[in-house]
Design a protein around this motif. Structure first.
Motif, PDB file in Angstrom:
ATOM      1  N   ALA A 136       8.018  16.170 -19.647  1.00  0.00           N
ATOM      2  CA  ALA A 136       7.586  16.494 -21.014  1.00  0.00           C
ATOM      3  C   ALA A 136       7.111  17.944 -21.092  1.00  0.00           C
ATOM      4  O   ALA A 136       7.462  18.669 -22.034  1.00  0.00           O
ATOM      5  CB  ALA A 136       6.474  15.540 -21.442  1.00  0.00           C
ATOM      6  N   SER A 141       6.399  19.717 -24.547  1.00  0.00           N
ATOM      7  CA  SER A 141       5.727  18.607 -25.220  1.00  0.00           C
ATOM      8  C   SER A 141       4.471  18.209 -24.444  1.00  0.00           C
ATOM      9  O   SER A 141       4.439  18.262 -23.215  1.00  0.00           O
ATOM     10  CB  SER A 141       6.674  17.407 -25.317  1.00  0.00           C
ATOM     11  N   SER A 142       3.458  17.793 -25.173  1.00  0.00           N
ATOM     12  CA  SER A 142       2.209  17.384 -24.535  1.00  0.00           C
ATOM     13  C   SER A 142       2.224  15.920 -24.115  1.00  0.00           C
ATOM     14  O   SER A 142       1.370  15.492 -23.332  1.00  0.00           O
ATOM     15  CB  SER A 142       1.030  17.622 -25.489  1.00  0.00           C
ATOM     16  N   THR A 145       8.252  11.517 -23.868  1.00  0.00           N
ATOM     17  CA  THR A 145       9.031  10.687 -24.782  1.00  0.00           C
ATOM     18  C   THR A 145       9.471   9.428 -24.049  1.00  0.00           C
ATOM     19  O   THR A 145       9.276   9.277 -22.836  1.00  0.00           O
ATOM     20  CB  THR A 145      10.283  11.434 -25.258  1.00  0.00           C
TER      21      THR A 145
END
Length: 200
Positions: A136, A141-142, A145
């Motif tokens: 991630a 992205s923190s 997904t």
């Protein structure tokens, strides 16, 4: 540079772990007491607890280092793609680092004792979580997904399957080859599944 005190600490910790593994192998994990381990390693019970919170922790002492090493291998992989195939190389390299007699013996103890299954599962889930977070982060992205989590889970499953079959061999070498075989099998199984779905 390590101090004399730190070297002594590490030596004592290693002596305790070595004595514990030998006793576990000789008498069984369940039948071995902390008192026996302390005596065999030449330390007091209090000293044992200064190094290991429990008997179980002797076998999982490298849990933090292991998770960090796994993530480091994934982060430094040659193929930056976020796919199962791209994780085959770093996971195999991680497995190469495990190919020594001590870890082989540890693996056998863990894989053959049902009492240790919860801790083993917790370690596996940690590997999955840390890899998913790394994937991630690479994508900015923190939070992972569903794809990140699934890819990490499949990669760790390939490693875990290899560990189970490695345990059935008589040699500490060959784990990395087993990992590569598991990734190849996973690819074939996924391909067969796709063919079935297309023909349905």
């Amino acid at each position: 540079m390590s101090t004399l005190r730190e070297r002594n600490r590490l030596r004592t910790r290693g002596d305790i772990a070595s004595a514990a593994i030998t006793l576990f192998e000789q008498h069984g994990y369940d039948n071995t007491t902390i008192e026996q381990v302390a005596k065999a390693s030449g330390v007091s019970v209090a000293t044992f607890f200064r190094h290991f919170p429990s008997k179980e922790d002797v076998l999982f002492a490298d849990e933090d280092e292991s998770a960090a090493a796994m993530v480091q291998r994934v982060a430094g992989r040659s193929d930056p793609a976020v796919t199962v195939a791209a994780l085959a190389e770093p996971v195999a390299l991680f497995a190469t680092d495990l190919e020594d007699d001590r870890i082989f013996r540890l693996t056998h103890l863990v894989m053959t004792n049902r009492q240790l299954e919860p801790r083993s599962l917790r370690m596996r889930l940690r590997w999955e979580r840390e890899i998913a977070r790394q994937l991630a982060a690479e994508q900015g992205s923190s939070a992972p997904t569903q794809d990140d989590v699934l890819i990490a889970s499949i990669a760790v499953s390939c490693l875990n399957t290899a560990l189970r079959f490695w345990d059935r061999t008589s040699s500490p070498s060959g784990l990395s080859d087993l990992v590569r075989q598991m990734f190849a099998r996973c690819s074939r199984i996924a391909g067969a599944t796709d063919q079935v779905a297309e023909s349905a």
